[in-house]
Structure formats: C-alpha cells, structure tokens
Design an enzyme around this catalytic site. Structure first.
Site, PDB file in Angstrom:
ATOM      1  N   GLY A  13      27.484  41.823  50.675  1.00 46.39           N
ATOM      2  CA  GLY A  13      28.261  42.547  49.677  1.00 46.39           C
ATOM      3  C   GLY A  13      27.435  42.773  48.419  1.00 46.39           C
ATOM      4  O   GLY A  13      26.882  41.822  47.858  1.00 46.39           O
ATOM      5  N   ALA A  14      27.353  44.035  47.992  1.00 42.39           N
ATOM      6  CA  ALA A  14      26.482  44.398  46.867  1.00 42.39           C
ATOM      7  C   ALA A  14      27.266  44.855  45.648  1.00 42.39           C
ATOM      8  O   ALA A  14      26.722  45.530  44.780  1.00 42.39           O
ATOM      9  CB  ALA A  14      25.504  45.492  47.300  1.00 42.39           C
ATOM     10  N   ALA A  62      30.102  40.884  42.267  1.00 45.94           N
ATOM     11  CA  ALA A  62      29.949  39.461  42.590  1.00 45.94           C
ATOM     12  C   ALA A  62      28.619  39.211  43.293  1.00 45.94           C
ATOM     13  O   ALA A  62      27.838  38.326  42.906  1.00 45.94           O
ATOM     14  CB  ALA A  62      31.111  38.985  43.452  1.00 45.94           C
ATOM     15  N   GLY A  63      28.334  39.983  44.342  1.00 42.26           N
ATOM     16  CA  GLY A  63      27.104  39.789  45.085  1.00 42.26           C
ATOM     17  C   GLY A  63      25.864  40.102  44.276  1.00 42.26           C
ATOM     18  O   GLY A  63      24.854  39.372  44.345  1.00 42.26           O
ATOM     19  N   PHE A 105      45.811  46.473  27.642  1.00 42.11           N
ATOM     20  CA  PHE A 105      46.073  46.500  29.082  1.00 42.11           C
ATOM     21  C   PHE A 105      47.314  45.674  29.365  1.00 42.11           C
ATOM     22  O   PHE A 105      47.672  44.775  28.592  1.00 42.11           O
ATOM     23  CB  PHE A 105      44.869  45.947  29.864  1.00 42.11           C
ATOM     24  CG  PHE A 105      44.165  46.986  30.683  1.00 42.11           C
ATOM     25  CD1 PHE A 105      44.188  46.949  32.074  1.00 42.11           C
ATOM     26  CD2 PHE A 105      43.479  48.016  30.064  1.00 42.11           C
ATOM     27  CE1 PHE A 105      43.534  47.910  32.823  1.00 42.11           C
ATOM     28  CE2 PHE A 105      42.823  48.979  30.799  1.00 42.11           C
ATOM     29  CZ  PHE A 105      42.849  48.924  32.189  1.00 42.11           C
ATOM     30  N   ASP A 153      36.480  42.624  55.843  1.00 44.97           N
ATOM     31  CA  ASP A 153      35.610  42.070  56.882  1.00 44.97           C
ATOM     32  C   ASP A 153      35.237  40.615  56.603  1.00 44.97           C
ATOM     33  O   ASP A 153      35.311  39.759  57.495  1.00 44.97           O
ATOM     34  CB  ASP A 153      34.327  42.901  56.996  1.00 44.97           C
ATOM     35  CG  ASP A 153      34.600  44.361  57.284  1.00 44.97           C
ATOM     36  OD1 ASP A 153      35.465  44.637  58.135  1.00 44.97           O
ATOM     37  OD2 ASP A 153      33.960  45.221  56.663  1.00 44.97           O
ATOM     38  N   GLN A 212      48.547  42.802  45.446  1.00 48.15           N
ATOM     39  CA  GLN A 212      49.003  43.548  44.275  1.00 48.15           C
ATOM     40  C   GLN A 212      49.118  45.043  44.566  1.00 48.15           C
ATOM     41  O   GLN A 212      48.212  45.643  45.147  1.00 48.15           O
ATOM     42  CB  GLN A 212      48.030  43.350  43.113  1.00 48.15           C
ATOM     43  CG  GLN A 212      48.446  44.095  41.851  1.00 48.15           C
ATOM     44  CD  GLN A 212      47.575  43.763  40.666  1.00 48.15           C
ATOM     45  OE1 GLN A 212      46.527  44.358  40.477  1.00 48.15           O
ATOM     46  NE2 GLN A 212      47.992  42.774  39.880  1.00 48.15           N
ATOM     47  N   HIS A 251      49.311  48.492  42.594  1.00 49.46           N
ATOM     48  CA  HIS A 251      49.064  49.087  41.279  1.00 49.46           C
ATOM     49  C   HIS A 251      50.124  50.152  41.033  1.00 49.46           C
ATOM     50  O   HIS A 251      50.457  50.923  41.926  1.00 49.46           O
ATOM     51  CB  HIS A 251      47.659  49.703  41.252  1.00 49.46           C
ATOM     52  CG  HIS A 251      47.154  50.011  39.880  1.00 49.46           C
ATOM     53  ND1 HIS A 251      47.673  51.033  39.107  1.00 49.46           N
ATOM     54  CD2 HIS A 251      46.177  49.436  39.131  1.00 49.46           C
ATOM     55  CE1 HIS A 251      47.026  51.061  37.953  1.00 49.46           C
ATOM     56  NE2 HIS A 251      46.122  50.101  37.943  1.00 49.46           N
ATOM     57  N   LEU A 294      43.292  55.725  42.402  1.00 49.10           N
ATOM     58  CA  LEU A 294      43.674  55.047  41.171  1.00 49.10           C
ATOM     59  C   LEU A 294      43.691  55.973  39.964  1.00 49.10           C
ATOM     60  O   LEU A 294      42.729  56.677  39.683  1.00 49.10           O
ATOM     61  CB  LEU A 294      42.702  53.892  40.920  1.00 49.10           C
ATOM     62  CG  LEU A 294      43.042  52.975  39.732  1.00 49.10           C
ATOM     63  CD1 LEU A 294      44.353  52.257  39.976  1.00 49.10           C
ATOM     64  CD2 LEU A 294      41.917  51.968  39.523  1.00 49.10           C
ATOM     65  N   GLU A 301      44.849  51.985  34.686  1.00 52.11           N
ATOM     66  CA  GLU A 301      45.804  51.411  33.730  1.00 52.11           C
ATOM     67  C   GLU A 301      45.433  51.771  32.294  1.00 52.11           C
ATOM     68  O   GLU A 301      46.267  51.692  31.396  1.00 52.11           O
ATOM     69  CB  GLU A 301      45.855  49.894  33.905  1.00 52.11           C
ATOM     70  CG  GLU A 301      46.996  49.233  33.161  1.00 52.11           C
ATOM     71  CD  GLU A 301      47.252  47.826  33.641  1.00 52.11           C
ATOM     72  OE1 GLU A 301      47.543  46.967  32.797  1.00 52.11           O
ATOM     73  OE2 GLU A 301      47.171  47.586  34.858  1.00 52.11           O
ATOM     74  N   ARG A 361      51.410  44.386  36.281  1.00 49.43           N
ATOM     75  CA  ARG A 361      51.451  45.381  37.348  1.00 49.43           C
ATOM     76  C   ARG A 361      52.555  45.146  38.367  1.00 49.43           C
ATOM     77  O   ARG A 361      53.174  46.085  38.857  1.00 49.43           O
ATOM     78  CB  ARG A 361      50.090  45.432  38.055  1.00 49.43           C
ATOM     79  CG  ARG A 361      49.017  46.029  37.187  1.00 49.43           C
ATOM     80  CD  ARG A 361      47.661  45.944  37.830  1.00 49.43           C
ATOM     81  NE  ARG A 361      46.660  46.587  36.979  1.00 49.43           N
ATOM     82  CZ  ARG A 361      45.365  46.556  37.219  1.00 49.43           C
ATOM     83  NH1 ARG A 361      44.906  45.913  38.267  1.00 49.43           N
ATOM     84  NH2 ARG A 361      44.515  47.163  36.402  1.00 49.43           N
ATOM     85  N   HIS A 415      46.496  47.652  46.022  1.00 45.18           N
ATOM     86  CA  HIS A 415      45.355  47.701  45.111  1.00 45.18           C
ATOM     87  C   HIS A 415      44.445  46.485  45.198  1.00 45.18           C
ATOM     88  O   HIS A 415      43.234  46.619  45.327  1.00 45.18           O
ATOM     89  CB  HIS A 415      45.883  47.844  43.682  1.00 45.18           C
ATOM     90  CG  HIS A 415      44.822  47.936  42.630  1.00 45.18           C
ATOM     91  ND1 HIS A 415      43.882  48.947  42.613  1.00 45.18           N
ATOM     92  CD2 HIS A 415      44.556  47.162  41.551  1.00 45.18           C
ATOM     93  CE1 HIS A 415      43.078  48.795  41.571  1.00 45.18           C
ATOM     94  NE2 HIS A 415      43.452  47.708  40.925  1.00 45.18           N
ATOM     95  N   GLU A 469      36.550  39.572  44.961  1.00 46.96           N
ATOM     96  CA  GLU A 469      37.890  39.770  45.515  1.00 46.96           C
ATOM     97  C   GLU A 469      38.083  39.110  46.874  1.00 46.96           C
ATOM     98  O   GLU A 469      39.212  38.775  47.240  1.00 46.96           O
ATOM     99  CB  GLU A 469      38.198  41.272  45.615  1.00 46.96           C
ATOM    100  CG  GLU A 469      39.662  41.556  45.870  1.00 46.96           C
ATOM    101  CD  GLU A 469      40.016  43.036  45.772  1.00 46.96           C
ATOM    102  OE1 GLU A 469      41.142  43.395  46.157  1.00 46.96           O
ATOM    103  OE2 GLU A 469      39.169  43.831  45.315  1.00 46.96           O
ATOM    104  N   ARG A 493      47.509  39.494  39.474  1.00 43.03           N
ATOM    105  CA  ARG A 493      46.346  39.637  38.601  1.00 43.03           C
ATOM    106  C   ARG A 493      46.664  40.554  37.420  1.00 43.03           C
ATOM    107  O   ARG A 493      47.292  41.599  37.587  1.00 43.03           O
ATOM    108  CB  ARG A 493      45.162  40.226  39.377  1.00 43.03           C
ATOM    109  CG  ARG A 493      43.955  40.521  38.503  1.00 43.03           C
ATOM    110  CD  ARG A 493      42.781  41.010  39.303  1.00 43.03           C
ATOM    111  NE  ARG A 493      42.936  42.348  39.846  1.00 43.03           N
ATOM    112  CZ  ARG A 493      42.765  43.474  39.149  1.00 43.03           C
ATOM    113  NH1 ARG A 493      42.496  43.433  37.856  1.00 43.03           N
ATOM    114  NH2 ARG A 493      42.888  44.642  39.753  1.00 43.03           N
ATOM    115  N   LEU A 532      37.138  42.602  37.107  1.00 39.39           N
ATOM    116  CA  LEU A 532      35.724  42.793  36.805  1.00 39.39           C
ATOM    117  C   LEU A 532      35.156  41.538  36.150  1.00 39.39           C
ATOM    118  O   LEU A 532      34.010  41.160  36.398  1.00 39.39           O
ATOM    119  CB  LEU A 532      35.527  43.999  35.888  1.00 39.39           C
ATOM    120  CG  LEU A 532      35.805  45.372  36.494  1.00 39.39           C
ATOM    121  CD1 LEU A 532      35.577  46.474  35.460  1.00 39.39           C
ATOM    122  CD2 LEU A 532      34.931  45.620  37.718  1.00 39.39           C
TER     123      LEU A 532
END
Length: 598
Positions: A15-16, A19-20, A141, A235, A254, A256, A266, A269, A300, A367, A398, A409, A415
C-alpha cells in the site's frame, strides 16, 4: 504460470497511500536501506489522494469572528490573543464522535502529536492554503468544536500524498507499481513475507522480509453507492483475516452525508465547513430538526441518518426521491472557485450542475471503515484480545484498527491517523530491523498454494458471472446492512452472502491470459469482498444496540452496560467468523461515557 522467483527486502510495505508512504519514508530516514513498497495501482493514485477537506490538528490559527456565533466567519488569531483550541478539546471531540468506543490512550497519542505532523508536512514542502500572514489556513469540520481542519483548497489528500511520495523516493525507497498482494506468510506467529503478483506479467513472487506492513486502505467497495475508488476492495483486511489475524469492529462502516447523487463521488465536508446548507425538496434546512446546535456540521453518522430519514419520509429529491440538495450558492462565486474548485469540477462533470448557479443533488455514500486489523499505537498487529503482537507484522491507516475512531470517525481525523500512525509504524519497523531482526526461512512453497487458487478459477467451466455476484453483494450490503439496520434485514444479508459464496464457487473467469488479467483480479477482489462482508454482517447482527455509525432500528439506544466493548472476529476452519470481545480503553476519571448530543 510456473515460476519460483523470490525477492528479498529488509522491509516490505503493501500500500502506497499516506500510511505506507510515511512508514517507508521514516524507516528509510532511520537508516533502513532496503525497503520495497507494493501498490496494485500507481502509487499516486492511492486513495489517500482523494481526500479533500483537510487534516486535523489544534494549531490555533483561526477563530470565529466575535459576536457572530459558532457558524459565523473566521478570522486569524493575532499573536498573544487567547487561544480557542487545544489537544484536550480535540481529544474530547474525537472521543465523543467515536460514541465512546475509541480507545482513549490511542486518541491521546494522535491528538497530542497532531500539530507536529502538520509542521513536518509544511517543512517537507506541502502546499497548504494560507492566511494573509502566511500561517496555515484552517476551516470548520463536523463534530469539531473549533476550526482545526488544515487544508489545501479541496485537494488536501492530493498534496499530502505527493509530498510524502517524493520524499520516500528521495530516500531510496523502491516502489513496485501495479503489483498485487495475494497472501501473507506467517509461521509460528512470525511474519516472514508475502506472495505477490506482478500484474503486467501475471507472475507470482515470494517476497521475503524481516518486517511487513499493510497500508492497504479501506473496504467501501463492498457497498453499491460509495465514495471509494475501484481499488478499495479491502484486500489487506481479507488477507490478514485468512492468515489467522482477527478483525476488529468491522460492523462500524461510515456513510458520508454528501456523495454525488447516484454516483457516490465525494463532495467534501469542506462544502459544509465553508457554510453550505443541506435542504430537502421543500427547501427546508432540515438539520435544525436533528442537531439544532451543530446543524450541517454535526458528525457524519448523525447527518447521514438525518438525510436518510428525510428520504425515507418522502422529502428527498431526484427522479427516485433518493437524494438531498447541497446548496452552496450563497457562498458566492469567488469563495467556491477559491476554496472548492474540485467540488465544482466534479459536480459539473458528473451530474451537470454548477454549484455557483444551482444546488448539488447528493445522497449518503459508504465512505470509511472504522474497523480493520487490530494494532497498537506503533502499528504492531495484535493477534488476540490480550494484545499479543505478531512478530514483524505491522499495519496502519484505514485497513488498521488502532481504534482512534471507535464507532464513528470525525472528518479530517483520517488523514491525521494515516500520517501519524504510518510515521509511528515506520519508526517501530526501523527499530525492529536495526536491532537485529532476522530474515527467517519459509517452509513449503507459498507460491504453489496461490497458483492452485488461480488455476481453480481457470479450470472451473463456471456458469456464474463474477461481475453479477459482485454487484449483488454490493446491493445486498447497501439494502440490508446500510445506514439503518435491523435483525430481519441483517439475517437476509447473511443468507444472501452464503448464497453468493455458493455461486462464487461456480464463478467464471473467461480470460486465461497472464498479462494484465483484470478478469482474474476482479475474481480475487470479489472473493475478498465476500470474505469480510460476512464479518461486517455478523458483527452488526450480534451488536444489539445503536452506537455511532451502527444504527439498529430495533435497538435504537446505546447500551453501555452490554456493548461498551470492541468486537473481534476470528476465522474458523470452515471460513465463518467466531466473535469475541475486548474492553475499550477509557479514562473513567477524565472522559467517562456520557450521552452524545449535538
């Protein structure tokens, strides 16, 4: 397809996204020289880049103009003036947003370290929107008591991802673009690598490593209407589950409030953060009936349920009455063009509406995945309710569940979570590797098992369309395990998944080629979707309460006495989930559970 090729790295990250990429960059900064990052799509198409509205941190750069109320205009806070925000406020908002299912020790780590991660982004060259004096701009937000969404127009995720990706490249990280992780290799509770497919050639590789991290994103594609990209098929969650790792709190999905009508794409928000209205077909701002204090800026889960109630009671818009209006016209042309350019472009391109002139038809859209692979605050994957880690296996973002979001959330915390816990995982991985972790041997031939899996698809004459099975699953999850749930519909959902699993065994993969076989990839992804959708439904069926995004019409109240606990799902030999539970980390003196009102 016969090969036994092996690739070896000190660290492999799947995963890029944020997080990754954060984990890879930080581990490289700490001195790990041999890091490989796999992505089934181009790294810069990772779904982190689709986030629009902002990343949360209590920087105290802006406040509401005095005497105009909590939804009035914002102004910069002059140096030396009284501050309006703090990490403690951010923490309470997040706990309340989570409906008290978030682990408070993890939440404290996140909100305390949030400002530092924003300034680190800034120093790495991230292009934030700015105040006149050059400080980072902030906006409101939903669910946040102060304006703490730090943003770049409505492209925030895009600029964050580009910033970290280029830094990972600068530090020598090797990216495997369009490689697909098939399997996780764990022996004796030690992670030893993965099996991956090079999508271009169809070849399978054993990829050995001292440490493996999953940053594989969410699973919104289990639902018919979703804001998630086509790649978000969960996956990593399914692979970990099939490798013996439990999944945590999967019933909390969740929705949205503002996905484009019939598309789910999307509408940030930030639209409501900048002052947008939600109206029904009569033109009423209906949120005053559901959250009179917060209005459109309630959390949300609450806004999505309010919209769905309006729709169910006949006050929706659109040809089928399944929509609601998002009205930005009063913001004015200049503000829309300056603050929300991508939102405008998407609305024009996909529904033919210019929000400068007309309200945008929207509807709730699947979402975000609050549940996932259980981890500690350093990304170590936990294999039981006692907190036992899997040696050498990490997860963040995630796909992981460190449980800073609990049952719901707050916007802009995703993020933050992906960045901050990706960074912490990168540090933990570096420490593990540099302290002398071994590259351990792998018994047997892990490629053979995965070749047999692929061959079964090809050898099956098949009469069932896997695409039809996939679409029926998504309709089933939306209709029977969506915003509102009850026992009758959840039992239908469970029965339908069992039926789809039986039909999948007779699924047809017509393309027998090796190069870019998207037919085969869709079959594997659909198998993953079926795998964890059963966990979502079983968790939702057992949890006889309403909490956050899990709303049972037959059990409309939150039940702390019975259900103030996390769900863990372990895979049995027959593939079905076995559920157990573990306590939530709560500071009973400072943040005891209370009624959640907005």
């Amino acid at each position: 397809m016969t090969n036994s090729e092996t690739i070896t790295h000190d660290v492999i990250i799947v995963g890029a996204g944020l997080a990754g990429s954060w984990a890879a960059m930080v581990a490289a900064q700490q001195g790990v020289n041999d890091i490989g990052v796999l992505s089934k799509i181009h790294p810069l198409r990772s779904h982190s880049g689709a986030a629009q509205g902002g990343i949360a941190a209590a920087l105290n750069n802006v406040r509401p103009v005095p005497d105009t109320g909590p939804r009035g205009p914002l102004e910069p806070i002059p140096s030396g003036d009284q501050l309006v925000d703090s990490w403690e406020l951010h923490m309470f908002d997040t706990i309340k947003g989570s409906d008290w299912l978030g682990d408070q020790d993890a939440i404290e780590v996140m909100v305390r370290e949030a400002p530092d991660i924003i300034y680190e982004y800034e120093h790495l060259g991230c292009v934030f929107s700015r105040l006149p004096d050059g400080r980072i701009a902030q906006r409101r937000f939903g669910g946040h008591s102060s304006p703490r969404a730090n943003y770049s127009k409505d492209y925030t995720g895009h600029v964050l991802l580009h910033t970290i990706h280029e830094q990972a490249l600068r530090h020598g990280v090797k990216f495997y673009s369009e490689w697909y992780c098939m399997d996780l290799i764990i022996e004796d509770n030690i992670c030893r690598g993965i099996v991956a497919m090079e999508i271009l050639t169809g070849k399978l590789f054993t990829m050995r490593a001292k440490a493996v991290m999953f940053g594989t994103g969410g699973y919104g594609r289990a639902f018919k209407i979703t804001s998630n990209a086509y790649a978000n098929t969960g996956d990593g969650v399914a692979i970990a589950y099939n490798a013996g790792i439990p999944l945590m709190d999967m019933e909390f999905v969740q929705f949205h409030p503002t996905g484009l009508y019939r598309h789910g794409i999307l509408m940030s928000e930030a639209c409501r953060g900048e002052g947008g209205y939600l109206t029904n077909k009569a033109g009423d701002r209906f949120m005053e009936n559901y959250a009179p204090d917060k209005m459109e800026l309630a959390p949300r889960d609450l806004v999505s349920r309010s919209e769905q109630t309006e729709i169910d009671q006949g006050r929706g818009v659109g040809t089928d009455g399944q929509g609601i209006y998002l009205d930005l016209r009063h913001l004015g042309r200049d503000k829309i063009l300056n603050r929300l350019p991508q939102v405008r472009e998407l609305a024009i391109d996909f529904v033919g509406v210019d929000p400068i002139e007309d309200p945008i038809p929207i509807q709730p859209t699947a979402h975000y995945s609050m549940g996932g692979i259980p981890t500690d605050v350093d990304g170590r994957v936990l294999v039981d309710d006692l907190g036992t880690p899997v040696t050498g296996f990490y997860a963040a973002g995630e796909c992981a569940c460190v449980s800073v979001h609990g049952a719901n959330r707050l916007g802009t915390n995703s993020l933050l979570e992906a960045s901050l816990f990706g960074k912490r995982a990168g540090r933990a991985i570096a420490e593990f590797v540099l302290d002398g972790a071994d590259l351990l041997p792998i018994s047997g031939d892990p490629i053979a098992k995965n070749q047999e899996r692929i061959q079964r698809f090809w050898d099956n004459p098949g009469t069932e369309s896997i695409e039809v099975i996939s679409q029926e699953l998504k309709t089933n999850m939306t209709d029977n395990c969506g915003i509102f749930r009850d026992e009758e519909r959840l039992l239908v959902a469970r029965s339908k998944i069992a039926e789809l699993n039986q039909r999948f065994a007779n699924g047809q993969v017509s393309d027998r080629s090796h190069r870019f076989n998207t037919d085969l990839l869709m079959a594997i992804e659909t198998e993953n979707l079926l795998c964890f959708s059963e966990v979502i439904v079983d968790g939702a069926l057992e949890r006889t309460e309403s909490r956050g995004a899990h709303s049972r019409t037959d059990y409309p109240k939150r039940d702390d006495e019975e259900w103030l606990k996390h769900t863990l799902a372990h895979r049995l030999e027959d593939g079905s989930p076995e559920l157990s539970y573990k306590p939530v980390d709560i500071d009973w003196d400072k943040y005891p559970p209370q009624e959640r009102k907005y």
